[in-house]
Scaffold this motif. Structure first.
Motif, PDB file in Angstrom:
ATOM      1  N   SER A 156      18.135   1.864  52.479  1.00 22.46           N
ATOM      2  CA  SER A 156      17.615   1.043  53.564  1.00 22.46           C
ATOM      3  C   SER A 156      18.186   1.549  54.889  1.00 22.46           C
ATOM      4  CB  SER A 156      18.041  -0.402  53.306  1.00 22.46           C
ATOM      5  OG  SER A 156      17.946  -1.167  54.471  1.00 22.46           O
ATOM      6  N   ALA A 157      17.300   1.782  55.871  1.00 26.19           N
ATOM      7  CA  ALA A 157      17.745   2.077  57.243  1.00 26.19           C
ATOM      8  C   ALA A 157      18.065   0.719  57.858  1.00 26.19           C
ATOM      9  CB  ALA A 157      16.657   2.793  58.024  1.00 26.19           C
ATOM     10  N   LEU A 158      19.312   0.341  57.766  1.00 29.31           N
ATOM     11  CA  LEU A 158      19.733  -1.045  58.026  1.00 29.31           C
ATOM     12  C   LEU A 158      19.433  -1.509  59.452  1.00 29.31           C
ATOM     13  CD1 LEU A 158      21.365  -3.225  56.366  1.00 29.31           C
ATOM     14  CD2 LEU A 158      23.298  -2.579  57.821  1.00 29.31           C
ATOM     15  N   VAL A 171      18.739  16.881  54.734  1.00 28.12           N
ATOM     16  CA  VAL A 171      17.857  16.590  55.859  1.00 28.12           C
ATOM     17  C   VAL A 171      17.145  15.271  55.588  1.00 28.12           C
ATOM     18  CG1 VAL A 171      15.781  17.346  57.116  1.00 28.12           C
ATOM     19  CG2 VAL A 171      17.445  19.054  56.340  1.00 28.12           C
ATOM     20  N   LYS A 172      17.125  14.426  56.616  1.00 27.70           N
ATOM     21  CA  LYS A 172      16.245  13.250  56.588  1.00 27.70           C
ATOM     22  C   LYS A 172      14.975  13.682  57.289  1.00 27.70           C
ATOM     23  CE  LYS A 172      16.417   8.958  59.122  1.00 27.70           C
ATOM     24  NZ  LYS A 172      15.009   8.629  59.117  1.00 27.70           N
ATOM     25  N   HIS A 173      13.895  13.733  56.543  1.00 28.64           N
ATOM     26  CA  HIS A 173      12.653  14.351  57.018  1.00 28.64           C
ATOM     27  C   HIS A 173      11.694  13.258  57.460  1.00 28.64           C
ATOM     28  CE1 HIS A 173       9.780  17.687  57.158  1.00 28.64           C
ATOM     29  NE2 HIS A 173       8.904  16.911  56.569  1.00 28.64           N
ATOM     30  N   THR A 174      11.756  12.885  58.743  1.00 25.66           N
ATOM     31  CA  THR A 174      10.856  11.873  59.291  1.00 25.66           C
ATOM     32  C   THR A 174       9.697  12.596  59.954  1.00 25.66           C
ATOM     33  OG1 THR A 174      12.671  10.289  59.520  1.00 25.66           O
ATOM     34  CG2 THR A 174      10.686   9.824  60.771  1.00 25.66           C
ATOM     35  N   SER A 175       8.782  13.028  59.109  1.00 28.89           N
ATOM     36  CA  SER A 175       7.670  13.854  59.567  1.00 28.89           C
ATOM     37  C   SER A 175       6.568  13.761  58.534  1.00 28.89           C
ATOM     38  CB  SER A 175       8.143  15.309  59.691  1.00 28.89           C
ATOM     39  OG  SER A 175       7.049  16.194  59.774  1.00 28.89           O
ATOM     40  N   PHE A 223       9.201   8.713  56.372  1.00 24.95           N
ATOM     41  CA  PHE A 223       8.100   7.785  56.687  1.00 24.95           C
ATOM     42  C   PHE A 223       7.750   7.007  55.421  1.00 24.95           C
ATOM     43  CE2 PHE A 223       6.783  10.392  60.562  1.00 24.95           C
ATOM     44  CZ  PHE A 223       7.123   9.399  61.466  1.00 24.95           C
ATOM     45  N   ASP A 224       8.074   5.733  55.433  1.00 28.28           N
ATOM     46  CA  ASP A 224       7.918   4.888  54.244  1.00 28.28           C
ATOM     47  C   ASP A 224       6.463   4.869  53.760  1.00 28.28           C
ATOM     48  OD1 ASP A 224      10.293   4.442  55.525  1.00 28.28           O
ATOM     49  OD2 ASP A 224      10.089   2.260  55.638  1.00 28.28           O
ATOM     50  N   GLU A 225       5.526   4.934  54.729  1.00 34.87           N
ATOM     51  CA  GLU A 225       4.105   4.834  54.383  1.00 34.87           C
ATOM     52  C   GLU A 225       3.610   6.025  53.570  1.00 34.87           C
ATOM     53  OE1 GLU A 225       5.708   4.725  57.199  1.00 34.87           O
ATOM     54  OE2 GLU A 225       4.553   5.362  58.933  1.00 34.87           O
ATOM     55  N   ILE A 278      14.740   7.192  53.130  1.00 35.70           N
ATOM     56  CA  ILE A 278      15.501   6.313  54.025  1.00 35.70           C
ATOM     57  C   ILE A 278      14.453   5.588  54.848  1.00 35.70           C
ATOM     58  CG2 ILE A 278      17.058   6.249  56.020  1.00 35.70           C
ATOM     59  CD1 ILE A 278      18.308   8.893  54.904  1.00 35.70           C
ATOM     60  N   GLY A 279      14.438   4.248  54.807  1.00 35.68           N
ATOM     61  CA  GLY A 279      13.345   3.590  55.501  1.00 35.68           C
ATOM     62  C   GLY A 279      13.672   2.229  56.073  1.00 35.68           C
ATOM     63  N   THR A 280      13.044   1.943  57.210  1.00 33.78           N
ATOM     64  CA  THR A 280      13.166   0.640  57.855  1.00 33.78           C
ATOM     65  C   THR A 280      12.621  -0.463  56.958  1.00 33.78           C
ATOM     66  OG1 THR A 280      12.581   1.769  59.920  1.00 33.78           O
ATOM     67  CG2 THR A 280      12.575  -0.636  59.951  1.00 33.78           C
ATOM     68  N   THR A 281      11.467  -0.189  56.357  1.00 34.88           N
ATOM     69  CA  THR A 281      10.771  -1.277  55.660  1.00 34.88           C
ATOM     70  C   THR A 281      11.456  -1.621  54.330  1.00 34.88           C
ATOM     71  OG1 THR A 281       9.124   0.081  54.472  1.00 34.88           O
ATOM     72  CG2 THR A 281       8.642  -0.471  56.755  1.00 34.88           C
ATOM     73  N   PHE A 282      12.429  -0.791  53.908  1.00 34.85           N
ATOM     74  CA  PHE A 282      13.175  -1.099  52.678  1.00 34.85           C
ATOM     75  C   PHE A 282      14.080  -2.323  52.902  1.00 34.85           C
ATOM     76  CE2 PHE A 282      13.377   3.795  51.653  1.00 34.85           C
ATOM     77  CZ  PHE A 282      12.001   3.874  51.751  1.00 34.85           C
ATOM     78  N   VAL A 339       7.609  -1.963  64.548  1.00 34.63           N
ATOM     79  CA  VAL A 339       8.287  -1.926  63.237  1.00 34.63           C
ATOM     80  C   VAL A 339       9.603  -2.706  63.262  1.00 34.63           C
ATOM     81  CG1 VAL A 339       9.288  -0.415  61.485  1.00 34.63           C
ATOM     82  CG2 VAL A 339       7.194   0.280  62.655  1.00 34.63           C
ATOM     83  N   PHE A 340      10.399  -2.547  64.330  1.00 35.48           N
ATOM     84  CA  PHE A 340      11.738  -3.156  64.281  1.00 35.48           C
ATOM     85  C   PHE A 340      11.691  -4.676  64.529  1.00 35.48           C
ATOM     86  CE2 PHE A 340      12.883   1.338  65.807  1.00 35.48           C
ATOM     87  CZ  PHE A 340      12.803   1.843  64.519  1.00 35.48           C
ATOM     88  N   PRO A 341      11.010  -5.129  65.606  1.00 30.83           N
ATOM     89  CA  PRO A 341      10.895  -6.588  65.763  1.00 30.83           C
ATOM     90  C   PRO A 341      10.171  -7.221  64.571  1.00 30.83           C
ATOM     91  CG  PRO A 341      10.221  -5.453  67.784  1.00 30.83           C
ATOM     92  CD  PRO A 341      10.415  -4.397  66.744  1.00 30.83           C
TER      93      PRO A 341
END
Ligand code: HMN
Length: 291
Positions: free
Chosen positions: A9-11, A162-166, A188-190, A204-208, A249-251
């Motif tokens: 989780s990207a806390l 590497v965290k691959h956000t692409s 990218f979680d999607e 690694i994801g926000t939505t987790f 995404v964050f709010p």
């Protein structure tokens, strides 16, 4: 599987309504997320609103969260900053707090040369005993790291992944094939199922924060080769992610957490608070997909 692989989780960072850090909320949040079966946490990243905090606040969050987790999951501290010395300062704090690894966005805003960016990472890797995960995020980098740059960094003995956000999963596959011992995280979680299919060791994801269990199940399905189940889970997750991308995404993640019993406050300004119609969308998708 890589020892540091899995679903992280990207806390988010809890704040009080007035914007002060809410460190007391980290322990209940850790319990809520650990109960989802997550393998680890990426603390103090963009999702953690790191760039809206002072260095002292970032250190306080790193320490308090490690205390709450007590060794029950792997911990990566995001220590990225524009100034190399600030990133090194945060990296020392992460080592003291017992983190397993550090990670850092490339220095941003100024158009640093590739040589400057590589030197920044090398200095950071040399500064502490912790292994380093590079954050590849071309959409937010003035000069995106090339595959060759990333492989140059991975040749450093302390740069382990590497965290691959692409959305470029071709690059993800090329990296993993050229550096098979590196740990590569889908960012990218999607498109988590796609990243895993192209060789990622986890994500690694926000939505987790709000649907850890769905992604842990997807990860397990992919590891046993059950693609149809992974696709169904990705589709379910993406119904939620569509709403998050639409409203922010964050709010949006924080609004969902509150509905799930974890009041982590608002995002810091300049993030806006959600409107009534945005809240209605959040309530609807939580009721239909997350309960
Ligand atoms: C972080 O540093 O917190 C990461 O950026 C987390 C992660 O990679 C997220 N990426 C961004 O926020 C750019 C994703 O989880 C993203 O929020 C999600 O895929 C929705 O687009």
């Amino acid at each position: 599987a890589h020892a540091l692989g899995g679903v992280y989780s990207a806390l988010i960072t809890p704040f009080h309504a007035d914007g002060r850090l809410n460190l007391d909320q980290l322990a209940p949040l850790a319990e809520f997320e650990l109960a989802q079966g997550l393998h680890g946490f990426y603390v103090g990243g963009s999702t953690g609103e790191a760039f809206l905090q002072t260095a002292d606040e970032r250190v306080a969050v790193l320490k308090a969260f490690a205390r709450a987790v007590q060794g029950r999951a792997r911990l990566i501290a995001h220590v990225g900053a524009i100034a190399t010395d600030e990133a090194i300062h945060l990296a020392h704090a992460a080592a003291d707090a017992g983190y397993d690894a550090i990670s850092a966005i490339p220095p941003f805003y100024y158009d640093f040369s590739a040589a400057e960016v590589l030197a920044h990472y090398q200095a950071l890797a040399d500064a502490t005993p912790l292994p380093l995960v590079v954050y590849n995020f071309p959409a937010k980098s003035a000069r995106p790291l090339s595959t060759a740059d990333l492989l140059t960094l991975l040749a450093h003995p302390k740069i382990i992944g590497v965290k691959h956000t692409s959305q470029n999963l071709y690059q993800l596959e090329r990296l993993k094939t050229a550096a098979p011992d590196a740990v590569i995280y889908n960012g990218f979680d999607e498109m988590f199922a796609g990243g895993m299919a192209m060789g990622a060791d986890g994500g690694i994801g926000t939505t987790f924060n709000v649907m850890g269990r769905i992604f842990v199940e997807m990860y397990e399905a992919l590891r046993r080769g059950d693609l149809p189940r992974a696709q169904r889970l990705q589709t379910r997750a993406n119904a939620v992610i569509d709403v998050l991308i639409d409203i922010g995404v964050f709010p949006g993640t924080k609004a969902m957490l509150k509905l799930l019993g974890q009041d982590c406050g608002p995002c810091r300004r300049p993030f806006a608070t959600l409107s009534a119609s945005q809240m209605a969308k959040v309530e609807h998708v939580v009721a239909t997909h997350l309960r």
